[in-house]
Design a protein around this motif. Structure first.
Motif, PDB file in Angstrom:
ATOM      1  N   ILE A   1      29.556   0.636 -28.895  1.00 60.18           N
ATOM      2  CA  ILE A   1      28.425   1.097 -28.095  1.00 60.18           C
ATOM      3  C   ILE A   1      27.185   0.380 -28.604  1.00 60.18           C
ATOM      4  CG2 ILE A   1      26.952   3.053 -27.455  1.00 60.18           C
ATOM      5  CD1 ILE A   1      29.653   3.650 -26.392  1.00 60.18           C
ATOM      6  N   SER A   2      26.513  -0.316 -27.701  1.00 57.46           N
ATOM      7  CA  SER A   2      25.236  -0.940 -28.039  1.00 57.46           C
ATOM      8  C   SER A   2      24.140  -0.200 -27.304  1.00 57.46           C
ATOM      9  CB  SER A   2      25.210  -2.415 -27.622  1.00 57.46           C
ATOM     10  OG  SER A   2      26.150  -3.157 -28.355  1.00 57.46           O
ATOM     11  N   LEU A   3      23.044  -0.016 -27.986  1.00 55.01           N
ATOM     12  CA  LEU A   3      21.872   0.611 -27.390  1.00 55.01           C
ATOM     13  C   LEU A   3      20.740  -0.401 -27.531  1.00 55.01           C
ATOM     14  CD1 LEU A   3      20.385   3.005 -26.195  1.00 55.01           C
ATOM     15  CD2 LEU A   3      20.282   4.019 -28.444  1.00 55.01           C
ATOM     16  N   ILE A   4      20.292  -0.927 -26.408  1.00 57.34           N
ATOM     17  CA  ILE A   4      19.181  -1.877 -26.412  1.00 57.34           C
ATOM     18  C   ILE A   4      17.950  -1.144 -25.912  1.00 57.34           C
ATOM     19  CG2 ILE A   4      18.293  -4.084 -25.581  1.00 57.34           C
ATOM     20  CD1 ILE A   4      21.198  -4.941 -25.062  1.00 57.34           C
TER      21      ILE A   4
ATOM     22  N   GLU B   1      16.454  -3.228 -31.073  1.00 58.62           N
ATOM     23  CA  GLU B   1      15.091  -3.018 -30.583  1.00 58.62           C
ATOM     24  C   GLU B   1      14.495  -4.367 -30.206  1.00 58.62           C
ATOM     25  OE1 GLU B   1      13.186  -1.212 -33.968  1.00 58.62           O
ATOM     26  OE2 GLU B   1      13.672   0.799 -33.273  1.00 58.62           O
ATOM     27  N   VAL B   2      13.974  -4.467 -28.998  1.00 61.20           N
ATOM     28  CA  VAL B   2      13.251  -5.675 -28.612  1.00 61.20           C
ATOM     29  C   VAL B   2      11.765  -5.340 -28.536  1.00 61.20           C
ATOM     30  CG1 VAL B   2      15.228  -6.659 -27.366  1.00 61.20           C
ATOM     31  CG2 VAL B   2      13.508  -5.367 -26.103  1.00 61.20           C
TER      32      VAL B   2
ATOM     33  N   GLU C   1      13.811 -10.522 -20.296  1.00 58.55           N
ATOM     34  CA  GLU C   1      14.306 -11.747 -20.924  1.00 58.55           C
ATOM     35  C   GLU C   1      14.789 -11.445 -22.347  1.00 58.55           C
ATOM     36  OE1 GLU C   1      12.232 -15.886 -22.191  1.00 58.55           O
ATOM     37  OE2 GLU C   1      11.739 -15.164 -20.173  1.00 58.55           O
ATOM     38  N   ARG C   2      14.025 -10.643 -23.063  1.00 56.13           N
ATOM     39  CA  ARG C   2      14.405 -10.269 -24.433  1.00 56.13           C
ATOM     40  C   ARG C   2      15.676  -9.427 -24.436  1.00 56.13           C
ATOM     41  NH1 ARG C   2       8.334  -8.721 -25.292  1.00 56.13           N
ATOM     42  NH2 ARG C   2       7.493 -10.799 -25.691  1.00 56.13           N
TER      43      ARG C   2
END
Length: 159
Positions: free
Chosen positions: A3-6, A37-38, A61-62
């Motif tokens: 699981i990825s959380l962006i 985190e971006v 984009e990030r």
């Protein structure tokens, strides 16, 4: 399952960091979790639609740099589909059964998600018609993912 959380922006408040750490620890029993985190763009007061679109595009984009091609992408959107905790648990379970080994949840910044991310989304999820601070939404989402795993493993927690 991975699981990825962006998310857009950093968490500044200690109580939110503590809650995120707690749910991350709890989730480690069930999945491999990564939180990315971006950097968020500063949005001027009374920004025009053109300026806001530009900000969303930069943030998108990030975000897109971290979305893997084989990942199932769930974006958090006010206009998305609302699910019960049981329905979210079932969705996560079904994705695993269908052979999806990576789910990416995306939480946008204060003015929402850019067009590129919205187009890449496989499922738009809404927690409410209300707007929540994206820092708090991170805690709420992690809690619901944890709850989903507890439901799927028939473990006590869910009421």
């Amino acid at each position: 399952m991975k699981i990825s959380l962006i998310t857009v922006g950093k968490i500044k408040e200690k109580y939110l960091k503590d809650a995120i750490a707690e749910y991350s620890k709890r989730l480690s029993k069930y999945c491999k979790l990564e939180i990315i985190e971006v950097v968020d763009e500063k949005t001027p007061d009374q920004a025009s639609e053109v300026v806001e679109n530009g900000i969303r595009a930069k943030e998108a984009e990030r975000i897109m740099k971290y979305i893997k091609e084989d990942s199932y992408v769930v974006t958090l959107e006010i206009q998305g589909k609302m699910l019960s905790s049981e329905e979210l648990a079932s969705k996560i379970d079904q994705l695993g059964i269908q052979g999806k080994s990576h789910i990416t949840f995306v939480i946008g910044g204060s003015i929402g998600l850019g067009e590129a991310v919205l187009k890449r989304s496989d499922f738009a999820l809404s927690f409410s018609k209300m707007t929540f601070p994206h820092q708090l939404m991170r805690v709420i989402l992690l809690e619901q993912i944890y709850r989903s795993y507890r439901i799927n493993f028939s473990e006590p927690y869910h009421k």
